[in-house]
Write a protein that holds these residues in place. Structure first.
Motif, PDB file in Angstrom:
ATOM      1  N   ASN A 203       0.856  -1.181   0.000  1.00 14.42           N
ATOM      2  CA  ASN A 203       0.000   0.000   0.000  1.00 14.42           C
ATOM      3  C   ASN A 203       0.889   1.227   0.000  1.00 14.42           C
ATOM      4  O   ASN A 203       1.940   1.235   0.662  1.00 14.42           O
ATOM      5  N   LEU A 204       0.482   2.260  -0.740  1.00 13.39           N
ATOM      6  CA  LEU A 204       1.216   3.521  -0.761  1.00 13.39           C
ATOM      7  C   LEU A 204       0.454   4.515   0.096  1.00 13.39           C
ATOM      8  O   LEU A 204      -0.747   4.750  -0.114  1.00 13.39           O
ATOM      9  N   ILE A 205       1.155   5.109   1.052  1.00  8.32           N
ATOM     10  CA  ILE A 205       0.541   6.020   2.020  1.00  8.32           C
ATOM     11  C   ILE A 205       1.132   7.407   1.838  1.00  8.32           C
ATOM     12  O   ILE A 205       2.366   7.569   1.802  1.00  8.32           O
ATOM     13  N   ASN A 206       0.277   8.410   1.708  1.00  5.90           N
ATOM     14  CA  ASN A 206       0.779   9.773   1.505  1.00  5.90           C
ATOM     15  C   ASN A 206       1.054  10.462   2.839  1.00  5.90           C
ATOM     16  O   ASN A 206       0.890   9.864   3.916  1.00  5.90           O
ATOM     17  N   GLY A 207       1.446  11.728   2.750  1.00  5.79           N
ATOM     18  CA  GLY A 207       1.832  12.471   3.935  1.00  5.79           C
ATOM     19  C   GLY A 207       0.689  12.761   4.892  1.00  5.79           C
ATOM     20  O   GLY A 207       0.927  13.114   6.052  1.00  5.79           O
ATOM     21  N   ARG A 208      -0.539  12.609   4.453  1.00  8.65           N
ATOM     22  CA  ARG A 208      -1.692  12.816   5.323  1.00  8.65           C
ATOM     23  C   ARG A 208      -2.180  11.499   5.926  1.00  8.65           C
ATOM     24  O   ARG A 208      -3.231  11.463   6.576  1.00  8.65           O
ATOM     25  N   GLY A 209      -1.432  10.418   5.667  1.00  8.65           N
ATOM     26  CA  GLY A 209      -1.812   9.127   6.218  1.00  8.65           C
ATOM     27  C   GLY A 209      -2.862   8.395   5.415  1.00  8.65           C
ATOM     28  O   GLY A 209      -3.396   7.376   5.863  1.00  8.65           O
ATOM     29  N   GLU A 210      -3.141   8.862   4.174  1.00 11.06           N
ATOM     30  CA  GLU A 210      -4.145   8.237   3.329  1.00 11.06           C
ATOM     31  C   GLU A 210      -3.511   7.144   2.460  1.00 11.06           C
ATOM     32  O   GLU A 210      -2.411   7.336   1.926  1.00 11.06           O
ATOM     33  N   ILE A 211      -4.198   6.032   2.330  1.00  6.74           N
ATOM     34  CA  ILE A 211      -3.751   4.998   1.406  1.00  6.74           C
ATOM     35  C   ILE A 211      -4.207   5.394   0.009  1.00  6.74           C
ATOM     36  O   ILE A 211      -5.406   5.408  -0.282  1.00  6.74           O
ATOM     37  N   VAL A 212      -3.267   5.733  -0.848  1.00  8.47           N
ATOM     38  CA  VAL A 212      -3.605   6.241  -2.182  1.00  8.47           C
ATOM     39  C   VAL A 212      -3.391   5.205  -3.280  1.00  8.47           C
ATOM     40  O   VAL A 212      -3.840   5.389  -4.418  1.00  8.47           O
ATOM     41  N   GLU A 213      -2.695   4.122  -2.977  1.00  6.34           N
ATOM     42  CA  GLU A 213      -2.584   2.973  -3.880  1.00  6.34           C
ATOM     43  C   GLU A 213      -2.681   1.734  -3.003  1.00  6.34           C
ATOM     44  O   GLU A 213      -2.003   1.632  -1.982  1.00  6.34           O
ATOM     45  N   THR A 214      -3.526   0.795  -3.399  1.00  9.85           N
ATOM     46  CA  THR A 214      -3.793  -0.381  -2.570  1.00  9.85           C
ATOM     47  C   THR A 214      -3.321  -1.652  -3.265  1.00  9.85           C
ATOM     48  O   THR A 214      -3.649  -1.892  -4.429  1.00  9.85           O
ATOM     49  N   ASN A 215      -2.548  -2.418  -2.533  1.00 14.44           N
ATOM     50  CA  ASN A 215      -2.154  -3.759  -2.984  1.00 14.44           C
ATOM     51  C   ASN A 215      -1.529  -3.732  -4.376  1.00 14.44           C
ATOM     52  O   ASN A 215      -1.859  -4.533  -5.240  1.00 14.44           O
ATOM     53  N   LYS A 216      -0.589  -2.801  -4.570  1.00 13.75           N
ATOM     54  CA  LYS A 216       0.116  -2.692  -5.850  1.00 13.75           C
ATOM     55  C   LYS A 216       1.573  -3.124  -5.663  1.00 13.75           C
ATOM     56  O   LYS A 216       2.172  -2.935  -4.599  1.00 13.75           O
ATOM     57  N   HIS A 217       2.127  -3.654  -6.736  1.00 16.03           N
ATOM     58  CA  HIS A 217       3.529  -4.109  -6.701  1.00 16.03           C
ATOM     59  C   HIS A 217       4.415  -2.925  -7.091  1.00 16.03           C
ATOM     60  O   HIS A 217       4.970  -2.861  -8.184  1.00 16.03           O
TER      61      HIS A 217
END
Length: 611
Positions: A203-217
């Protein structure tokens, strides 16, 4: 400086998991193979006995093809003597060169075997390459991240052959400098035990703590394919073209080797004054090689042509993408297909048949209307690749006269044997050529026969057959006795380009430390493998930038405010218990992956240190 105005030998270097794969690689056109020894190869599951390697050597040298053994892992202090003994055994087995990473090997009491600097040495600059040449390396494997212009700048500074990867899997980190598997799991990539954390889903998490990409390689790169750039690479100074894949099966090695053999031969034929093959023998291949028929994650030429707006990663899956099928009628019973379903998951199934243009599968499935269908298993292709698909022969000229038989082959080997036979007068025309053309079971193919016997001389066929056998055996012995080995180059006292080494420079034993200190290095941190890092550490540095891959490069003025907000920093990636922060060095166009919490190292490795 690499000379391009003289004919330069070009080497196609193929991988081999074992002796069977090595022999098939040579049959399909490889000029050299690289294979793991009993230990210390960067693929711990691809080890081979010295006896098996000797069999490969004996076969390869028939065609003047070379055998390189990978000893390119770090060496612990208590392993130095055993590795030294192994190197002597490999030397006696006729191995042409060792591919190494650990500089401690250069301070061992070893025979004068040629040494090649592994890609694990992370050679990205002319200065590093020149140092390795001065240190005594006979061939240098370049980092995979280089552009053609950067490769040329290195070639302009060295005289030894340069080797570069042209096909196969890519490491996202600079090779030899990835500590993710070691720091997180105690499994060292520099010891052949990589856990391939770059292939995991995050998961990719941005600076606000939001998951912006889920289950990506997010760190999983596509496979390298430099086939369109081979001529440019030759002109830039590359002499050895390396196929990745010491864990790949024999069908993969056959197909990919045959493809690059054909491509390289075509370029050599166009530039006969510039390049020539480094081995001999024509490979008669009975299939048309295709890159998309073998395992691939989709293709990229990475940075060969510089930074361009092209995709480098396979974000949705690390699995094989195979070949794209435009017409389902191409599919056959037993084929395997894959596609992305409506949930974005990569799904696979077996084909049981085609009915009126519709796929009958091994289970219930639904392919979205817009989805591409990938054939990831071609049953007929695999069946074909499982049988013998190539032979390799040497061109041979034979001359016979009243006193003897002479032979000359394309390797330049010349022999002559006495004509020990019962000669009599022929009652009808006598033609000895057909007997000498029967070379099945040998490595030779008759391309020219000169008959200088007197017109009425007759020799029994059985005696000529025995003489033919003796002739080829004499050729084999002459080739073996005249085979040219490369030897280790002399080391100079040139200073190492840097005065300090950090943990990712991989100093794991006292001999490696001694080597670097003798070349002017003052400060040396031991490798992660022998001393656990404290606190947060950089576990990967990569030229691949996730921001750029996602279309949000910080240097790109055309990135929309919405995208900048979505991917606002600091960014981090997470999977299970593993979390990494991403640090973007925009001046160097590099991304650093940092472990947010040190997991410690495999305790069994801590005792291996030299301090």
């Amino acid at each position: 400086m690499t000379e391009l105005n003289a004919s330069r030998p070009i080497e196609l270097l193929a991988p081999a998991a074992n002796k069977e794969v090595a022999i098939e690689a040579i049959l399909h056109g490889a000029d050299a193979v690289y294979i793991g020894g009993p230990s210390h190869g960067a693929r711990s599951k691809a080890s081979n006995s010295v006896e098996d390697i000797n069999e490969v050597v004996n076969f390869a040298h028939i065609f003047r093809a070379k055998v390189y053994v990978t000893l390119n892992t770090l060496v612990y202090e208590d392993e130095l003597k055993d590795l030294e003994n192994l190197i002597w055994a490999l030397y006696k087995a006729g191995v042409d060169a060792l591919i190494v990473q650990d500089m401690g090997i250069l301070r061992m009491n070893i025979p004068p075997i040629a040494l090649h600097a592994s890609t694990q040495c992370d050679t990205r600059t002319p200065e590093k390459a020149k140092f390795l040449e001065d240190a005594g390396f006979s061939q240098i494997v370049l980092a995979r991240e280089l552009s053609i212009s950067e490769i040329k700048s290195i070639a302009d500074k060295v005289t030894v052959p340069l080797e570069c990867f042209v096909h196969g899997a890519l490491c996202v980190s600079y090779s030899g400098r990835c500590g993710a598997s070691q720091v997180e799991l105690g499994r060292s990539a520099n010891r052949g035990e990589c856990a391939q954390m770059c292939r995991m889903a995050y998961n990719l998490i941005n600076g606000r703590g939001e998951i912006v990409e889920t289950n990506k390689h997010l760190l999983s790169l596509r496979d390298f394919n430099a086939s369109a750039s081979l001529a440019q690479l030759m002109q830039a100074g590359v002499s050895s073209f390396k196929i990745e894949g010491r864990m790949k099966d024999v069908g993969y090695v056959k197909n990919i080797t045959a493809f690059y053999r054909k491509a390289i031969d075509s370029i050599i034929a166009q530039h006969p004054g510039l390049f020539h093959r480094s081995s001999y023998g024509n490979s008669d291949i009975d299939f048309e090689p295709r890159l998309d028929k073998s395992f691939n994650r989709g293709f990229t030429d990475y940075f060969l042509q510089g930074r361009r707006p092209v995709k480098m990663a396979s974000l949705m899956t690390p699995k094989s993408m195979g070949e794209i099928i435009d017409d389902v009628s191409e599919l056959k019973n037993g084929d395997g297909i894959s596609f992305f379903n409506s949930d974005g998951e990569y799904e696979g199934l077996l084909v049981n048949g085609i009915d009126n243009g519709h796929i009958i599968g091994s289970r219930k499935f639904r392919i979205p209307a817009e989805a591409e269908i990938h054939r990831t298993f071609d049953k007929e292709w695999q069946k074909m690749m499982a049988r013998p698909t190539a032979g390799r022969t040497l061109r041979l000229k034979v001359t016979i006269d009243e006193s003897g038989i002479s032979a000359e082959d394309e390797r330049g080997v010349n022999v002559r044997i006495r004509l020990d036979a019962d000669k009599s007068k022929a009652n009808k025309p006598f033609y000895p050529k057909p007997i000498f053309a029967k070379l099945g079971g040998t490595n030779y193919k008759l391309v020219k026969f000169v008959n200088n016997l007197l017109p009425d001389t007759f020799i029994p066929a059985s005696q000529l057959t025995a003489l033919r056998r003796r002739l080829t055996e004499t050729l084999d012995r002459a080739n073996s006795s005249t085979y040219h080995f490369d030897y280790r180059r002399q080391e100079t006292d040139s200073p190492f380009p840097n005065s300090s080494l950090d943990s990712r420079d991989n100093v794991a034993n006292s001999l490696a430390e001694r080597f670097y200190r003798e070349h002017g290095v003052k400060n040396i941190e031991p490798a992660y493998e022998v001393k656990s890092p404290q606190g947060d550490v950089t576990v990967m540095t990569t030229r691949y930038c996730l921001r750029r891959e996602l279309g949000c490069c910080l240097k790109d003025k055309n990135v929309t405010p919405a995208m900048r907000k979505k991917y606002c920093g600091p960014l981090s990636i997470s999977t299970g218990s593993h979390t990494f922060s991403l640090d973007f060095d925009c001046n160097r166009c590099e991304m650093n992956v940092r472990a947010l919490k040190s997991r410690g190292l495999n305790r069994s490795s801590k005792s291996r240190g030299h301090r």
